[in-house]
Design a protein around this motif. Structure first.
Motif, PDB file in Angstrom:
ATOM      1  N   TYR A   1     -14.262  44.830 -18.723  1.00 24.00           N
ATOM      2  CA  TYR A   1     -14.389  43.934 -17.578  1.00 24.00           C
ATOM      3  C   TYR A   1     -13.488  42.712 -17.687  1.00 24.00           C
ATOM      4  O   TYR A   1     -13.132  42.104 -16.682  1.00 24.00           O
ATOM      5  CB  TYR A   1     -15.840  43.504 -17.379  1.00 24.00           C
ATOM      6  CG  TYR A   1     -16.379  42.619 -18.490  1.00 24.00           C
ATOM      7  CD1 TYR A   1     -16.181  41.245 -18.470  1.00 24.00           C
ATOM      8  CD2 TYR A   1     -17.092  43.158 -19.553  1.00 24.00           C
ATOM      9  CE1 TYR A   1     -16.672  40.428 -19.483  1.00 24.00           C
ATOM     10  CE2 TYR A   1     -17.591  42.361 -20.569  1.00 24.00           C
ATOM     11  CZ  TYR A   1     -17.373  40.990 -20.527  1.00 24.00           C
ATOM     12  OH  TYR A   1     -17.851  40.196 -21.534  1.00 24.00           O
TER      13      TYR A   1
ATOM     14  N   ARG B   1     -18.397  41.443 -14.078  1.00 27.02           N
ATOM     15  CA  ARG B   1     -17.832  40.168 -14.524  1.00 27.02           C
ATOM     16  C   ARG B   1     -18.779  39.008 -14.243  1.00 27.02           C
ATOM     17  O   ARG B   1     -18.886  38.075 -15.052  1.00 27.02           O
ATOM     18  CB  ARG B   1     -16.484  39.941 -13.828  1.00 27.02           C
ATOM     19  CG  ARG B   1     -15.367  40.832 -14.358  1.00 27.02           C
ATOM     20  CD  ARG B   1     -14.123  40.760 -13.500  1.00 27.02           C
ATOM     21  NE  ARG B   1     -12.998  41.422 -14.162  1.00 27.02           N
ATOM     22  CZ  ARG B   1     -11.852  41.744 -13.556  1.00 27.02           C
ATOM     23  NH1 ARG B   1     -11.677  41.432 -12.270  1.00 27.02           N
ATOM     24  NH2 ARG B   1     -10.892  42.342 -14.232  1.00 27.02           N
TER      25      ARG B   1
ATOM     26  N   LEU C   1     -16.721  46.250 -10.764  1.00 24.66           N
ATOM     27  CA  LEU C   1     -16.082  45.435 -11.793  1.00 24.66           C
ATOM     28  C   LEU C   1     -16.385  43.954 -11.576  1.00 24.66           C
ATOM     29  O   LEU C   1     -16.692  43.225 -12.532  1.00 24.66           O
ATOM     30  CB  LEU C   1     -14.572  45.673 -11.784  1.00 24.66           C
ATOM     31  CG  LEU C   1     -13.741  44.873 -12.790  1.00 24.66           C
ATOM     32  CD1 LEU C   1     -14.152  45.217 -14.218  1.00 24.66           C
ATOM     33  CD2 LEU C   1     -12.248  45.141 -12.588  1.00 24.66           C
TER      34      LEU C   1
END
Length: 322
Positions: free
Chosen positions: A216, A256, A252
């Motif tokens: 990530y 994060r 993603l």
């Protein structure tokens, strides 16, 4: 005669890395132009410009011309026929076609891309999951399609601003696939593939998720993720949306943000957290964090590190400095 009012416009975004950008000179005082490229997308070249008097000499391109007018009107001649492109139109010119171009009226602003045949063939093959027959071709040179025109302008701006790599990959692929499906010679196989319900892809999606979760903080591109999953890019996007409700770049970003929460609780500054979690700058973290958590990273950090009895006070004070 009333003097013309200058057009106040700057096309002045930060350069992309590792992509390249160049200012084009010379231009009239009231004109701006910015050229940039996206190497990983078959070196896709792009131009954002505003012209009041600049006129192109007759010329050709080795690539396709795919663009949209965002303000005003451009006129150009192809094969002795004069055309006029306005907002909501797509300009589609095949390689090798002689054309010129100049402002009609008080000028125009446009966003143009120059995709290679290889880029379009790859997009067609990915979406249809079969080798394309022959070279792509557009009936053009102007088609009225406000939805795709707006989509092109948005992804063009996103690329110019140096947006997230995986999101840019998804948006570019999505645009060119839709363009070919609606207005290209490869439309039939793409449309046929898009109308098939996506199959269950538990294994490929799980592999993609594992890859994203483990990386990530890194720059991830869609082609690599497709290879890891073992299915084409277009099918992977559809499969992840079906299995998880999120596209790869959305997954993603969510991953994060989860990591950013932990780092902020541990005392990391928003600037440090943005870099550590793979966001391309702090403003990107701020937008993504607030869209999912409801407050900015700075407010969240202060609130989580405050004593329980003073949380409300800290949030109220932080709002002035976040």
């Amino acid at each position: 005669m009333q003097a013309r009012r200058p057009i106040a416009a700057r096309i002045d975004a930060p350069a992309m890395s590792p992509d390249q950008s160049y200012h084009l000179n010379p231009l009239a005082v009231e004109e701006t132009a910015r050229f940039f490229s996206i190497p990983r997308a078959h070196a896709l070249e792009c131009l954002a410009a505003r012209f009041r008097s600049h006129a192109y000499s007759p010329h050709t391109h080795e690539s396709f011309v795919v663009g949209t007018i965002v303000a005003g009107c451009e006129t150009f001649t192809i094969g002795g026929c004069r055309h006029y492109a306005r907002p909501g139109d797509l300009v589609l010119i095949d390689p090798g076609v002689v054309h010129d171009g100049e402002p009609a009226g008080d000028g125009f602003a446009y966003r143009i891309s120059y995709p290679s045949a290889e880029l379009l063939l790859e997009a067609a093959a990915d979406a249809s999951e079969r080798p394309p027959v022959g070279q792509p071709h557009f009936a053009g040179p102007i088609v009225a399609d406000a939805e795709l025109a707006n989509m092109l302008a948005a992804v063009h701006r996103f690329a110019e601003a140096g947006g997230d790599a995986l999101e840019l990959d998804e948006r570019l692929l999505g645009f060119f696939v839709r363009l070919l499906a609606r207005h290209g010679s490869t439309a039939n196989p793409i449309l046929a593939a898009s109308e098939r319900p996506p199959p269950r892809e538990g294994g490929p999606v799980a592999r993609a998720i594992d890859y994203l979760d483990a990386r990530y903080s890194e720059t991830v591109n869609l082609a690599t993720l497709s290879d890891v999953a073992g299915i084409p890019r277009t099918r992977l996007i559809r499969a992840m949306r079906r299995e998880t409700g999120l596209t790869p770049h959305a997954w993603l970003t969510d991953r994060r943000i989860r990591a950013a929460r932990r780092m902020l609780v541990d005392g990391g500054s928003p600037a440090e957290v943005a870099v550590a979690c793979g966001f391309y700058d702090q403003s990107h973290l701020n937008r993504a964090f607030k869209a999912r958590i409801g407050v900015s990273p700075g407010i969240f950090r202060l609130a989580m590190r405050a004593k329980p009895k003073s949380v409300t006070f800290v949030q109220a004070e932080a709002r002035q400095v976040a």
